[in-house]
Design a protein around this motif. Structure first.
Motif, PDB file in Angstrom:
ATOM      1  N   ASP A  26       0.875  -1.161   0.089  1.00 24.58           N
ATOM      2  CA  ASP A  26      -0.088  -0.052  -0.049  1.00 24.58           C
ATOM      3  C   ASP A  26       0.763   1.154  -0.081  1.00 24.58           C
ATOM      4  OD1 ASP A  26      -1.331   2.147   1.044  1.00 24.58           O
ATOM      5  OD2 ASP A  26      -2.742   1.171   2.320  1.00 24.58           O
ATOM      6  N   LEU A  50       2.430  -0.848   4.674  1.00 27.28           N
ATOM      7  CA  LEU A  50       2.221   0.339   4.243  1.00 27.28           C
ATOM      8  C   LEU A  50       3.742   0.859   3.782  1.00 27.28           C
ATOM      9  CD1 LEU A  50       0.621   1.616   7.289  1.00 27.28           C
ATOM     10  CD2 LEU A  50      -0.555   1.061   5.222  1.00 27.28           C
ATOM     11  N   THR A  54       5.355   6.254   3.478  1.00 29.80           N
ATOM     12  CA  THR A  54       4.210   6.896   3.218  1.00 29.80           C
ATOM     13  C   THR A  54       3.237   6.987   4.381  1.00 29.80           C
ATOM     14  OG1 THR A  54       3.359   4.533   2.710  1.00 29.80           O
ATOM     15  CG2 THR A  54       4.016   5.779   0.743  1.00 29.80           C
ATOM     16  N   SER A  55       3.436   6.346   5.410  1.00 28.82           N
ATOM     17  CA  SER A  55       2.552   6.173   6.633  1.00 28.82           C
ATOM     18  C   SER A  55       2.592   7.625   7.267  1.00 28.82           C
ATOM     19  CB  SER A  55       2.686   5.178   7.407  1.00 28.82           C
ATOM     20  OG  SER A  55       4.036   4.967   7.725  1.00 28.82           O
ATOM     21  N   THR A  58      -0.059   9.874   4.810  1.00 30.90           N
ATOM     22  CA  THR A  58      -1.359   9.378   4.565  1.00 30.90           C
ATOM     23  C   THR A  58      -2.476   9.900   5.427  1.00 30.90           C
ATOM     24  OG1 THR A  58      -0.267   7.426   3.409  1.00 30.90           O
ATOM     25  CG2 THR A  58      -2.612   7.508   3.229  1.00 30.90           C
ATOM     26  N   LEU A  61      -4.994   7.770   8.858  1.00 28.19           N
ATOM     27  CA  LEU A  61      -4.168   6.315   8.727  1.00 28.19           C
ATOM     28  C   LEU A  61      -4.685   5.532   9.896  1.00 28.19           C
ATOM     29  CD1 LEU A  61      -1.423   4.856   8.542  1.00 28.19           C
ATOM     30  CD2 LEU A  61      -0.722   6.251  10.121  1.00 28.19           C
ATOM     31  N   LYS A  64      -7.882   3.556   8.309  1.00 29.56           N
ATOM     32  CA  LYS A  64      -7.246   2.643   7.539  1.00 29.56           C
ATOM     33  C   LYS A  64      -6.569   1.425   8.383  1.00 29.56           C
ATOM     34  CE  LYS A  64      -3.743   3.390   4.552  1.00 29.56           C
ATOM     35  NZ  LYS A  64      -3.211   3.787   3.242  1.00 29.56           N
ATOM     36  N   THR A  75      -0.755  -5.604   9.532  1.00 31.03           N
ATOM     37  CA  THR A  75      -0.124  -4.490   8.860  1.00 31.03           C
ATOM     38  C   THR A  75       1.105  -4.240   9.518  1.00 31.03           C
ATOM     39  OG1 THR A  75      -1.243  -2.884  10.513  1.00 31.03           O
ATOM     40  CG2 THR A  75      -2.331  -3.056   8.223  1.00 31.03           C
TER      41      THR A  75
END
Lengths: 256, 256, 256
Positions: A26, A50, A54-55, A58, A61, A64, A75
């Motif tokens: 992702d 992730l 990027t986390s 984003t 969060l 998600k 995750t």
């Protein structure tokens, strides 16, 4: 869940899987895009990474992470984020962050950052007290070759230290680590690794279809594969059960 | 529907089209992703292929088929699924499945499975009593060359047996069948085929932009093109009417 | 907005940005896909280009423009649409169209259409009375080389005539203009341009990750980059701040 009967398909493992794992990359999906992934692929998605940092950026969060959690999908943060904390001497902050977000998995890697292997093993040991650890072997650097013996000794050591699985690096592009710059697998390297490390303990990064088909041909439908794009989870599942041209012949039922 | 006036664009056929068809490859879209496709591209999408065996696994299949149906988009299963039934001696089950799902189109192919051509023709005949049949010519195997004469004789025979269109194979990658491994068209082969088979009876698989532009340059805006990615339907439509760099010069209006 | 603390990241400019701009290519997104982009990437998306002629065909265009506008994202039509109006002698219609749709930005290009440079400059002058103008330099034609001196003189002239930024062409594929057919940057050309044109006035088209990383390595986190795919905005932002392998080493904080 299958929409119709088709006998003689190869047996697939069920969630929660110890082998036959699909790990999805992702790279900053919106909440709704993540819902799309879950709505159609939750049965075939074991883990979502992730990707890299990027986390940090984003939005939504937490929502998600909840969404994935409720769908039975584990995750973890990409290893580059781990290394970004380590290079800032913030190991404890990293551990707290993962813990506060109630993430159960964590990656330990040294793809961008040089670190003594004992140090990497120390992190694996520490984190495995609290989380399920995936450790990654193989540099992100193009052209950099690690000798097979070194791959093997690092992998065994990291499993010994508590890694649940070791990840064989390819990057998102599939052109380094276990692959040549043209994307073909280093088959001699892969075979040497497999003589020494149990296949179920390895998660092979295989972003491209030909790489996925290659590993399925070599190791069967229940090989662990990672760095799968969200829209490729269903196509990968068809590869695993012989319903795509690339693996069709491999899985023709014997008695017909 | 067009958002503003721009005179002198090449004439495009309207739905339901006999030529100028766009066939889209759905590799396991979620229901909402399929809604996205329909919401923006329904006018330009004639047919959706549920690629290879993905329809076995995709959730909410019935709802998705209804959605496409209501948008005036025909649907059919990828040929690999047909072959997976045939290899199991389940032709009647396949026919019943397609019929029960109220799908109006069906593909007959032999890309992964060797079958005598008479047998393939038999399936085409049988299925064309009940459905609109697309039959596919060309192997999925890389490097396997079929002689032009064989392409032509198979295509004419299959049309004779009831195929509405014959599909010229390229796979999703666009690197086999009518294309070289680098993705360029076998132009001599294509030209020989066109001397013998009416262009309107052929659906050219053309997943890549350069392949789409090549066929539009050769055969005009209303060539039948297939294996188009969902997000490429609108870009393809601009290629067909000269509103993208690749075909801009071809469609400059004469009097200006 | 950042989800957690990570000190020592390179400083990024804020919206509305004069440098460090990210321009995204929308090739016909559905309204909901555009909402996905905005929901997760609005902070990092400065400008959306409605690529080539897609805006003629995309449904709910007005709603999409409103959506972007409310998110603080500027929009403009791809240059190919401008050229399609010019080739029909419809410059005034084009101006009215942009004005009626309340778009604030406009592109002037000659990538598909030969036009005397004075004419191009005339359009830039005229349009810059009413809109913010981006003008594009570099042909869409593969293999066509423009001499560095010509790049430079065209760019300075166009800025002089009122262009807010000049765009260095690469196409969506990243294989022409400032790039070689294999996608690598013409670094000598880029360096010569930079000796003569202020970097902040240039928007570099860089559709591929390696191109984005190359420009960030050369010009830092706040380089202007364009033709970014919607799903690549967040990944690009991580490149800009050193949270992806490709630029990790460049942005390691000094004191740790």
């Amino acid at each position: 869940m299958r929409n119709f009967e088709l006998p003689g398909l190869p047996e697939r493992s069920d969630k929660p899987r110890e082998s036959g794992i699909t790990m999805v990359m992702d790279k900053g999906l919106s909440l709704r895009q993540a819902e799309d992934l879950v709505s159609v692929s939750d049965e075939y998605t074991d883990i979502v990474k992730l990707g890299f940092g990027t986390s940090l950026l984003t939005k939504e969060l937490n929502k998600k992470l909840d969404l994935y959690h409720e769908a039975g999908i584990k995750t973890y943060f990409g290893g580059t984020l781990f290394e970004a904390f380590i290079v800032r001497d913030m190991f404890d902050d990293y551990r707290r962050l993962v813990s506060n977000l109630k993430m159960e998995y964590v990656e330990v890697s040294d793809g961008s950052l040089q670190m003594p292997h004992e140090k990497k093993c120390h992190y694996i040991k520490e984190l495995s007290k609290e989380f399920t650890v995936l450790s990654e072997v193989g540099s992100k650097e193009a052209g950099l070759i690690i000798r097979p013996n070194l791959w093997i000794s690092m992998m065994s050591k990291e499993i010994e230290c508590g890694a649940w699985k070791v990840i064989a690096e390819s990057r998102e592009s599939g052109t380094v680590g276990i692959y040549r710059p043209n994307g073909n697998a280093h088959s001699a390297l892969v075979n040497k690794i497999l003589k020494n490390i149990p296949n179920d303990k390895i998660l092979w990064e295989a972003p491209n279809k030909s790489q996925q088909a290659w590993f399925i041909s070599l190791l069967g439908p229940n090989v662990n594969l990672g760095n799968i794009a969200p829209d490729d989870v269903i196509p990968l599942e068809t590869l695993r059960i012989g319903l795509r041209g690339d693996t069709f012949k491999q899985f023709i039922p014997l008695k017909h």
